[in-house]
Enzyme design. Structure first.
Site, PDB file in Angstrom:
ATOM      1  CB  SER A 175     -29.471   1.512  19.539  1.00  0.00           C
ATOM      2  OG  SER A 175     -28.738   0.377  18.859  1.00  0.00           O
ATOM      3  CE  LYS A 176     -36.200   2.868  15.995  1.00  0.00           C
ATOM      4  NZ  LYS A 176     -36.713   3.977  15.360  1.00  0.00           N
ATOM      5  NE  ARG A 177     -26.396   0.554  14.877  1.00  0.00           N
ATOM      6  CZ  ARG A 177     -26.748   1.716  14.890  1.00  0.00           C
ATOM      7  NH1 ARG A 177     -27.534   2.435  14.288  1.00  0.00           N
ATOM      8  NH2 ARG A 177     -26.205   2.752  16.042  1.00  0.00           N
ATOM      9  CG  ASP A 178     -28.540  -3.047  21.082  1.00  0.00           C
ATOM     10  OD1 ASP A 178     -27.540  -3.326  20.907  1.00  0.00           O
ATOM     11  OD2 ASP A 178     -28.786  -1.997  21.822  1.00  0.00           O
TER      12      ASP A 178
END
Ligand code: GLU
Length: 482
Positions: free
Chosen positions: A244-247
């Site tokens: 995900s973009k937060r990883d």
């Protein structure tokens, strides 16, 4: 085969995602291997989700990775007239019809389907309108979208990675290709662009496979041949979840900041979903270009392993010249106040030697900074655990004695330093390690590092002995206070 033309088509709604970077790498390698063209298209038709600052971030990341494009960037938002042109063309084919259903009506039907636990698909209300009714509504200026009428039967394409793909058309709904405000829908814009840009191969993540069926139908309605299609397995994290973009690993733009080399990132990401079908893993760019072939693409999903990526980076660091590494490390040393621009420029050979000594020990470029500090400055502190273990009144005396011995050596070379240390250990009746550990701690402030004798020789006799005596003083001072 005619000239290969491939593209990367990021949407500027965020930084360059690792999945998009991997897709870009596959397209770029495919273009370079085949002597073709790699084209950059920015898919910014969704105004709410597009951010022009992201265009720059994405292009910067592509440049950093070395994925130079031959044409573009082409912005979809500047091509409205092209989509209108092709909408007119598709209207003439009779394969589209205007849909006057309002968003509220469609939403109600969707909710109804949800309540009845049935799959929602557009019920073709507007397909049933008579030509007269349609004309009246159009003349009255009632807002309308345009829908592609999905024919009966099935849709097929040959995926260069996954083989023959088939979908029953009854599982597809009549899709909107153009919204009531005139904006094209993603699938339509992609087909128009890929056609106009002469794209020969569409290579992208397999989350687009469903779109491909729709796009094949749009090609068909427009009377254009579809390009070759290849879908790549998705990249998952180690818990088998989509990244995900937060990883941490999600944004290619972070890799530079963390100290990765672009060639290592390209190499590692190329291996996520592809292999040269021999046992090579660490490959240079020219080797990747030479070996790249879609037949080497895997069908199974790839797992992003940060430890492995770091290992790739370490291997690429090892293959770089000391000079090239010094060019990258120098600004970091200056920024960390470890040296100055002038200091490094006048001692470039020394910097290269330091790098040479450390390069087997660094997995990231940033790691050079911490490890190189002791070559430019005396330690500002001693490792706490090391102090406990290796600093006491006896070692203070030994450090002084060894410093005297070092001062008396004819040459301060690796072998001479080693022999002198071993001799003194023997005279004092201690093991060499009982000198080696305190000396390392005294000179570098650390308990680990490259080979001690090489390190001392590089730092130089004067500085080495000064640091040993300073450590001896420090030990006595702290003992006296304690
Ligand atoms: N804009 C799409 C994306 O970011 C790519 C579409 C395509 O490759 O056809 O996933």
């Amino acid at each position: 085969m005619s000239e290969v033309r491939v593209r990367i088509a990021p949407s500027p709604s965020g930084f360059l995602h690792v999945g998009t970077a991997r897709t870009a790498i596959f397209n770029w390698l495919f273009a370079r291997h085949n002597g073709g063209k790699f084209i950059l298209r920015i898919e910014d038709t969704d105004e709410e989700r597009s951010d022009s600052a992201m265009v720059e971030a994405i292009t910067d990341s592509l440049k950093w990775l070395g994925l130079n494009w031959d044409e573009g960037p082409i912005f979809q938002s500047q091509r409205w007239d092209r989509y209108t042109h092709y909408l007119d063309r598709i209207k003439q084919s009779g394969r589209v019809y205007p849909c006057f259903c309002t968003p509220a009506e469609l939403q109600a039907k969707r909710e109804e389907a949800q309540k009845n636990k049935t799959d929602y698909r557009y019920d073709r209300t507007c397909l049933r309108l008579s030509p007269d009714e349609i004309k009246k509504k159009l003349d009255a200026g009632i807002p309308h979208a345009w829908r592609l009428q999905i024919p009966d039967g099935e849709t097929r394409f040959t995926d260069l990675v996954y083989g023959e793909m088939v979908k029953q058309n009854k599982d597809l709904e009549d899709l909107i290709i153009c919204r009531s405000d005139g904006r094209p829908i993603y699938n339509f814009a992609v087909v128009v662009d890929d056609h106009e840009m002469g794209i020969t191969h569409v290579i992208r993540g397999n989350d687009h496979q469903t779109n491909t069926f729709k796009q094949v139908l749009i090609y068909d309605a427009l009377g254009f041949p579809a390009p070759e299609m290849a879908h790549l397995p998705l990249i998952f994290d180690q818990r088998k979840k989509k990244i995900s973009k937060r990883d941490k690993a999600a944004n290619a733009s972070d890799y530079a900041k963390e100290g990765y080399l672009p060639e290592a990132v390209v190499n590692y990401l190329a291996m996520l979903g592809w292999s040269p079908k021999d046992d090579r893993e660490i490959m240079t760019l020219p080797e990747l270009i030479e070996a790249f072939d879609l037949r080497g693409a895997n069908k199974s999903n790839a797992i992003f392993d940060p430890v492995k990526m770091r290992h790739f980076n370490a291997e690429h660091i090892r293959r770089k010249t000391n000079h090239d590494l010094a060019v990258m490390v120098a600004p970091l040393l200056i920024a960390a106040d470890i040296s100055t621009k002038y200091g490094l420029e006048t001692r470039w050979r020394y910097l290269m030697d330091v790098i040479g000594l450390l390069k087997d020990r660094c997995g990231l470029i940033n790691e050079f900074v911490e490890q190189a500090a002791c070559f430019f400055q005396p330690p500002t502190a001693y490792d706490a655990e090391g102090k406990q273990k290796h600093f006491n009144v006896e070692t203070a005396d030994r450090l002084d004695k060894l410093a005297d011995v070092f001062d008396g050596l004819a040459d301060f070379t690796h072998d001479a330093v080693e022999a002198a240390l071993n001799n003194l250990a023997e005279t004092l009746g201690v093991k060499a390690a009982q000198l080696i550990h305190p000396v390392r701690l005294a000179v570098t402030g650390r308990t680990k590092g490259p080979g001690l004798y090489e390190l001392l020789v590089l730092i130089g006799r004067q500085e080495t002995t000064a640091r040993m005596r300073a450590a001896a003083r420090y030990i006595r001072d702290t003992q006296a206070k304690g």
